[in-house]
Design an enzyme around this catalytic site. Structure first.
Site, PDB file in Angstrom:
ATOM      1  N   SER A 125      34.309  32.633  18.753  1.00 48.28           N
ATOM      2  CA  SER A 125      33.913  31.337  19.278  1.00 48.28           C
ATOM      3  C   SER A 125      32.405  31.140  19.098  1.00 48.28           C
ATOM      4  O   SER A 125      31.895  31.248  17.992  1.00 48.28           O
ATOM      5  CB  SER A 125      34.349  31.217  20.753  1.00 48.28           C
ATOM      6  OG  SER A 125      34.267  29.891  21.202  1.00 48.28           O
ATOM      7  N   GLU A 221      38.315  28.616  12.312  1.00 43.59           N
ATOM      8  CA  GLU A 221      39.176  28.141  13.390  1.00 43.59           C
ATOM      9  C   GLU A 221      38.277  27.351  14.331  1.00 43.59           C
ATOM     10  O   GLU A 221      37.067  27.314  14.168  1.00 43.59           O
ATOM     11  CB  GLU A 221      39.840  29.326  14.105  1.00 43.59           C
ATOM     12  CG  GLU A 221      38.875  30.325  14.739  1.00 43.59           C
ATOM     13  CD  GLU A 221      38.475  29.988  16.157  1.00 43.59           C
ATOM     14  OE1 GLU A 221      39.322  29.531  16.948  1.00 43.59           O
ATOM     15  OE2 GLU A 221      37.292  30.149  16.496  1.00 43.59           O
ATOM     16  N   HIS A 286      41.216  30.917  18.948  1.00 45.50           N
ATOM     17  CA  HIS A 286      41.355  30.602  20.364  1.00 45.50           C
ATOM     18  C   HIS A 286      42.809  30.576  20.860  1.00 45.50           C
ATOM     19  O   HIS A 286      43.037  30.456  22.045  1.00 45.50           O
ATOM     20  CB  HIS A 286      40.698  29.250  20.669  1.00 45.50           C
ATOM     21  CG  HIS A 286      39.202  29.278  20.636  1.00 45.50           C
ATOM     22  ND1 HIS A 286      38.489  29.242  19.452  1.00 45.50           N
ATOM     23  CD2 HIS A 286      38.290  29.343  21.630  1.00 45.50           C
ATOM     24  CE1 HIS A 286      37.194  29.266  19.741  1.00 45.50           C
ATOM     25  NE2 HIS A 286      37.040  29.331  21.043  1.00 45.50           N
TER      26      HIS A 286
END
Length: 316
Positions: A125, A221, A286
């Site tokens: 992230s 992502e 995630h």
């Protein structure tokens, strides 16, 4: 320390050593505020693996004025530095993502990080900003994997096992898939790089940013980005030339990014013109089953088979 060789693309980065039972791992907060109860449960999971987790001094800090930050940028940077430069620490694991790694990455003493040598670094992230810095400024391979102070980690047994196996028995997890599907068919080899695509776009034009993804297998992502925002992010990467010469693209999860059929149509629209293999839904990011993927190492992408296979184990 740039490890790039022009048109030939990136070279493999230095791998850290694998962990052994009893290894000390430092937990750092690089981004958002860390919930103490979630952290404690996550630490118990690490202890169950035979690790000795130590929490750095500022992990539970909160910014007085900017509630989305885990304390002061300088303190987060010092915690990372001190953990890395402690010879008793074998790995550094980020507690959680959120936002804030961008703000502290240039405050880290990267010369000290390089001098201390390789150790496992884990996160995803927002931590993408640090993965890029470890690659470009320290020449070190890192692990895109789950973080102990996130609710997802506590219930994601597949993600937990992927990280545990990568840290202790990296030969046992040399491949992601099968399970992915070819968005664009084909096979390609290259050095893995990437992470959260909005963070990669945010790195463009900053000091020490990777000049391009040329020659690499790009893993991307994201979470919580509406489809038009993903369009803007990918279009920015395309227009900047950052995607020129990329060898292949590996897609992870797109949690809360709108209906997947729409997201999928966008990914096909923006990425098929690259003329390289693209595989979707390969099980990192995630979403549930957040598998650990090493960044900075040679791998083979077979979009038709839905696999990404490392040429060397993640850790030495």
């Amino acid at each position: 320390m740039h490890r790039h060789s022009g048109a030939a693309g990136p070279t493999a980065l230095t791998r850290p050593p694998r962990l052994t039972p009893g290894a000390r791992v430092a937990v750092v907060a690089t981004s958002g505020p860390v919930p103490a109860d979630t952290l404690e449960t996550g630490l118990d999971i690490l202890r169950g693996w035979g690790l000795d987790p130590v929490v750095m001094p500022h992990v539970l800090d909160e910014s007085r004025d900017l509630g989305y930050l885990a304390g002061r940028d300088e303190d987060r940077a010092r915690d990372l530095e001190q953990a890395w430069c402690d010879p008793a620490v074998s790995a550094v694991i980020c507690a959680r993502g959120g936002y804030g790694a961008q703000r502290m990455v240039d405050l880290v003493d990267w010369a000290a990080i390089r001098a201390a040598g390789p150790k496992a670094f884990v996160g995803y992230s927002d931590v993408t900003a640090l993965h890029e810095a470890f690659a470009v400024r320290a020449g070190l391979s890192t692990l895109h994997g789950p973080m102990p102070a996130t609710a997802n980690f506590l219930k994601d047994t597949a993600g937990q096992e992927s990280l545990r196996a990568t840290l202790f028995e990296p030969e046992s997890v040399m491949s992601l898939g099968p399970g992915g599907a070819a968005l664009v068919p084909g096979r390609a080899g290259g050095i893995t790089l990437g992470g959260c695509v909005s963070m990669l776009a945010a790195d463009l034009g900053t000091p020490h940013a990777r000049p391009s993804a040329r020659g690499g297998l790009l893993l991307i992502e994201d979470v919580g980005e509406e489809t038009y925002r993903l369009d803007r992010i990918l279009t920015q990467l395309l227009r900047s030339g950052w995607l020129d010469g990329v060898a292949g693209v590996v897609l992870g999860s797109w949690e809360d990014c709108g209906p997947y059929e729409e997201v999928r149509a966008l990914l096909l629209d923006r990425l098929s013109g690259l003329g390289v293999p693209v595989v979707e839904e390969l099980g990192f990011g995630h979403g549930p089953g957040n598998l650990t993927v090493p960044l900075g190492l040679p791998a083979l992408l077979d979009a038709d088979a839905g696999t990404l296979t490392l040429e060397v184990p993640a850790l030495s």
